[in-house]
Motif scaffolding. Structure first.
Motif, mmCIF file in Angstrom:
data_model
loop_
_atom_site.group_PDB
_atom_site.id
_atom_site.type_symbol
_atom_site.label_atom_id
_atom_site.label_comp_id
_atom_site.label_asym_id
_atom_site.label_seq_id
_atom_site.Cartn_x
_atom_site.Cartn_y
_atom_site.Cartn_z
ATOM 1 N N ARG A 1 27.209 20.899 62.667
ATOM 2 C CA ARG A 1 27.560 22.270 63.036
ATOM 3 C C ARG A 1 29.077 22.367 63.086
ATOM 4 O O ARG A 1 29.731 21.622 63.824
ATOM 5 C CB ARG A 1 26.991 22.648 64.403
ATOM 6 N N VAL A 2 29.643 23.262 62.304
ATOM 7 C CA VAL A 2 31.089 23.433 62.267
ATOM 8 C C VAL A 2 31.487 24.607 63.164
ATOM 9 O O VAL A 2 30.924 25.700 63.069
ATOM 10 C CB VAL A 2 31.588 23.677 60.831
ATOM 11 N N ILE A 3 32.425 24.335 64.064
ATOM 12 C CA ILE A 3 33.064 25.377 64.859
ATOM 13 C C ILE A 3 34.525 25.395 64.432
ATOM 14 O O ILE A 3 35.179 24.347 64.417
ATOM 15 C CB ILE A 3 32.949 25.111 66.368
ATOM 16 N N ALA A 4 35.015 26.541 64.038
ATOM 17 C CA ALA A 4 36.400 26.653 63.579
ATOM 18 C C ALA A 4 37.189 27.540 64.527
ATOM 19 O O ALA A 4 36.679 28.538 65.036
ATOM 20 C CB ALA A 4 36.444 27.217 62.157
ATOM 21 N N ASN A 5 38.427 27.148 64.776
ATOM 22 C CA ASN A 5 39.344 27.943 65.593
ATOM 23 C C ASN A 5 40.412 28.560 64.720
ATOM 24 O O ASN A 5 40.865 27.952 63.752
ATOM 25 C CB ASN A 5 40.038 27.066 66.647
ATOM 26 N N ILE A 6 40.838 29.753 65.080
ATOM 27 C CA ILE A 6 41.925 30.416 64.356
ATOM 28 C C ILE A 6 42.785 31.158 65.365
ATOM 29 O O ILE A 6 42.263 31.773 66.301
ATOM 30 C CB ILE A 6 41.361 31.366 63.261
ATOM 31 N N ASN A 7 44.119 31.066 65.203
ATOM 32 C CA ASN A 7 45.024 31.668 66.188
ATOM 33 C C ASN A 7 45.608 33.004 65.739
ATOM 34 O O ASN A 7 46.626 33.452 66.267
ATOM 35 C CB ASN A 7 46.157 30.692 66.530
ATOM 36 N N GLU A 8 44.996 33.622 64.738
ATOM 37 C CA GLU A 8 45.388 34.967 64.329
ATOM 38 C C GLU A 8 44.134 35.769 64.016
ATOM 39 O O GLU A 8 43.057 35.201 63.837
ATOM 40 C CB GLU A 8 46.321 34.920 63.111
ATOM 41 N N ASP A 9 44.271 37.081 63.972
ATOM 42 C CA ASP A 9 43.123 37.927 63.640
ATOM 43 C C ASP A 9 42.616 37.541 62.252
ATOM 44 O O ASP A 9 43.389 37.478 61.300
ATOM 45 C CB ASP A 9 43.564 39.399 63.642
ATOM 46 N N PRO A 10 41.312 37.218 62.118
ATOM 47 C CA PRO A 10 40.801 36.765 60.815
ATOM 48 C C PRO A 10 40.991 37.797 59.696
ATOM 49 O O PRO A 10 41.164 37.419 58.535
ATOM 50 C CB PRO A 10 39.323 36.489 61.081
ATOM 51 N N ILE A 11 40.959 39.085 60.030
ATOM 52 C CA ILE A 11 41.195 40.117 59.012
ATOM 53 C C ILE A 11 42.620 40.011 58.490
ATOM 54 O O ILE A 11 42.877 40.092 57.279
ATOM 55 C CB ILE A 11 40.937 41.527 59.581
ATOM 56 N N ASP A 12 43.577 39.788 59.405
ATOM 57 C CA ASP A 12 44.964 39.595 58.996
ATOM 58 C C ASP A 12 45.106 38.306 58.184
ATOM 59 O O ASP A 12 45.872 38.249 57.215
ATOM 60 C CB ASP A 12 45.889 39.533 60.217
ATOM 61 N N ALA A 13 44.380 37.253 58.595
ATOM 62 C CA ALA A 13 44.453 35.970 57.886
ATOM 63 C C ALA A 13 43.983 36.125 56.439
ATOM 64 O O ALA A 13 44.576 35.560 55.514
ATOM 65 C CB ALA A 13 43.618 34.920 58.608
ATOM 66 N N VAL A 14 42.934 36.894 56.248
ATOM 67 C CA VAL A 14 42.422 37.134 54.885
ATOM 68 C C VAL A 14 43.428 37.968 54.102
ATOM 69 O O VAL A 14 43.749 37.659 52.942
ATOM 70 C CB VAL A 14 41.044 37.829 54.943
ATOM 71 N N ALA A 15 43.954 39.011 54.729
ATOM 72 C CA ALA A 15 44.901 39.904 54.040
ATOM 73 C C ALA A 15 46.187 39.180 53.660
ATOM 74 O O ALA A 15 46.788 39.468 52.623
ATOM 75 C CB ALA A 15 45.223 41.100 54.930
ATOM 76 N N ASN A 16 46.600 38.192 54.492
ATOM 77 C CA ASN A 16 47.840 37.458 54.250
ATOM 78 C C ASN A 16 47.627 36.168 53.459
ATOM 79 O O ASN A 16 48.531 35.330 53.372
ATOM 80 C CB ASN A 16 48.525 37.131 55.580
ATOM 81 N N ASN A 17 46.409 36.017 52.896
ATOM 82 C CA ASN A 17 46.072 34.829 52.095
ATOM 83 C C ASN A 17 46.191 33.527 52.890
ATOM 84 O O ASN A 17 46.537 32.479 52.350
ATOM 85 C CB ASN A 17 46.951 34.738 50.837
ATOM 86 N N HIS A 18 45.908 33.602 54.187
ATOM 87 C CA HIS A 18 45.837 32.399 55.011
ATOM 88 C C HIS A 18 44.407 31.866 55.064
ATOM 89 O O HIS A 18 44.187 30.737 55.493
ATOM 90 C CB HIS A 18 46.315 32.692 56.440
ATOM 91 N N MET A 19 43.450 32.706 54.668
ATOM 92 C CA MET A 19 42.047 32.318 54.747
ATOM 93 C C MET A 19 41.261 33.010 53.643
ATOM 94 O O MET A 19 41.445 34.206 53.391
ATOM 95 C CB MET A 19 41.481 32.695 56.126
#
Length: 469
Positions: free
Chosen positions: A281-299
């Motif tokens: 089971r994978v649990i992932a942490n992210i320290n920015e809004d995921p929508i912003d991360a996708v928009a900024n090509n971080h995710m």
């Protein structure tokens, strides 16, 4: 040789040195006698050595090699043997173990070996992480009972996270740095039916891409010379939970490989040709809004959709300030026990300032401030302004630091004479302010001096000059 030619050679030599110090690989060259003639900055960092410890010294007088290994540089020098992607483990002059992947080349002049050069990549950290994880490090210790807070904001998040314990769906935990994301991840693991399985945590931002890939997926014997059959974190976490912290720091290529593992539930070690099934089971942490991360090509968008089956948003501390008194009490008790102290709480004005401050470092910042303040205390029972770390005194703007404008106006207006000379007025104000701060600090001169930014001697001089008893 003409002066201009010498200057030009010195200029070129300086250029070569600067270029070698900028490259992100270790470069170590020896002359025909085995003495070091080139040793760049990256090699110094990898081997934890200063240049004067190595330069112009024989290689074998500085480094020690395992009984069953010889130096690839010496082998190139003695046998004219070129090696590619060879793993080498050896020890520096302080006995510290170093592991590298080397390309070593003999240097010829007119058919004779005149030296050798080695280009090395550091895998010391990877080796230690592999050993550490295989020795069972990273065992979880937190449950939902460990989460401090009674505010509606945090209780709602806790209930949402508890619901995630019923399934094995992937979880994405979103929150600013210091909000307690790993605490929630461990609590989810401990509340699930994977409790008896391993819990392994890895910060994805802590390692370069080439190391994180080996660490996650493992290596196959022969992937590079010296590579062993080593399980990666997915295999080590089989039957349990793998926490990937700062998932948005992975490059897009690695994110694509991770997505494949999540979808197919199989991994392929580096250098291997077959897939190995894994139940993780994978649990992932992210320290920015995921929508912003996708928009900024971080995710990657598809990775976000795959991981965000269950998404837990942890509020920052500034949005749950009602929990600050509980957190303060918890941290004071924690450090009372650790430091063998008996601190009771916060001074009233410090408590007010804590509630007004925005805590951009969140719970972690609050804990650090409490710990630092208690390091500045002796036998006092309350944490006061003067105990806080210097950088926070400016940020928190305690009321104790300044007299409001209204108070200054009151002070001026209560004097009958309007046209009092400035010097005299300033002395009257200085006396009034020092008396005010002394009273606030129970006439403690050392504490008052520190608060006013004066030495004890300077304050005593001013008190004598102003006739303050």
């Amino acid at each position: 040789m003409e002066k201009k030619s010498i200057e030009y050679l010195e200029y070129v030599n300086q250029m070569y040195k600067q270029i070698l110090d900028e490259v992100d690989v270790g470069v170590h060259a020896v002359d025909g006698s085995g003495k070091t003639i080139i040793y760049n900055k990256k090699m110094m960092q990898m081997e934890s050595m200063d240049i004067q410890d190595v330069i112009h010294k024989n290689l074998l007088d500085v480094f020690r090699f395992k009984d069953n290994q010889s130096s690839t540089l010496v082998k190139a020098l003695q046998e004219g043997k070129e090696t590619k992607n060879v793993k080498q483990t050896y020890f520096n002059n302080k006995g510290r173990e170093i592991s590298t992947i080397n390309n070593t080349i003999p240097i010829y002049t007119d058919g004779d070996i005149q030296g050798a050069v080695e280009i090395a990549n550091d895998i010391t950290k990877l080796e230690r992480l592999m050993k550490g994880n295989m020795n069972g490090k990273g065992a979880p210790s937190f449950t939902f009972d460990s989460i401090i807070g009674e505010s509606p904001a945090i209780r709602e998040v806790i209930e949402s996270a508890k619901r995630a314990t019923r399934t094995s769906s992937y979880v994405l935990i979103v929150g600013e740095t210091g909000t307690g994301k790993e605490l929630f991840a461990q609590s989810i693991h401990n509340g699930s039916n994977r409790l008896s399985g391993p819990f392994i945590s890895q910060n994805c931002a802590a390692l370069p891409d080439n190391l994180i890939e080996s660490l996650l997926f493992g290596t196959k014997r022969g992937a590079f010379t010296g590579a062993m059959d080593t399980p990666g974190l997915f295999e080590q976490a089989n039957g349990g939970t793998l926490l990937l912290d700062e998932i948005n720091s992975l490059n897009m290529n690695l994110q694509a490989k991770l997505l494949r593992v999540l979808q197919e539930k199989t991994i392929r070690r580096i250098g291997d040709t077959k897939d190995t099934p894994v139940d993780v089971r994978v649990i992932a942490n992210i320290n920015e809004d995921p929508i912003d991360a996708v928009a900024n090509n971080h995710m990657r968008k598809d990775l976000y959709y795959r991981l965000g089956v269950v998404t837990v948003f942890i509020p920052p501390l500034r949005e749950r300030k009602d929990d600050i008194p509980l957190l303060v009490e918890h941290f004071i008790q924690k450090y009372n026990k650790r430091f063998h102290m008996n601190v009771k709480g916060l001074h009233e004005e410090v408590q007010e300032s804590f509630l007004e401050y925005d805590w951009f470092g969140n719970v972690r910042e609050l804990e650090h401030v409490i710990e630092a303040a208690m390091n500045n205390m002796m036998d006092e029972e309350l944490i006061r302004y003067i105990h806080l770390p210097y950088q926070y005194r400016n940020k928190m703007q305690l009321k104790e630091r300044m007299i409001p404008i209204s108070s200054v106006e009151t002070f001026i207006n209560r004097n009958e004479e309007v046209a009092v000379p400035l010097k005299e007025q300033m002395e009257l104000f200085e006396k009034s302010y020092i008396e005010h701060v002394l009273k606030k600090n129970d006439d403690n001169i050392s504490r008052t001096a520190k608060l006013l930014g004066l030495s004890r001697q300077s304050l005593q001089y001013r008190m004598k000059k102003l006739n303050i008893e």
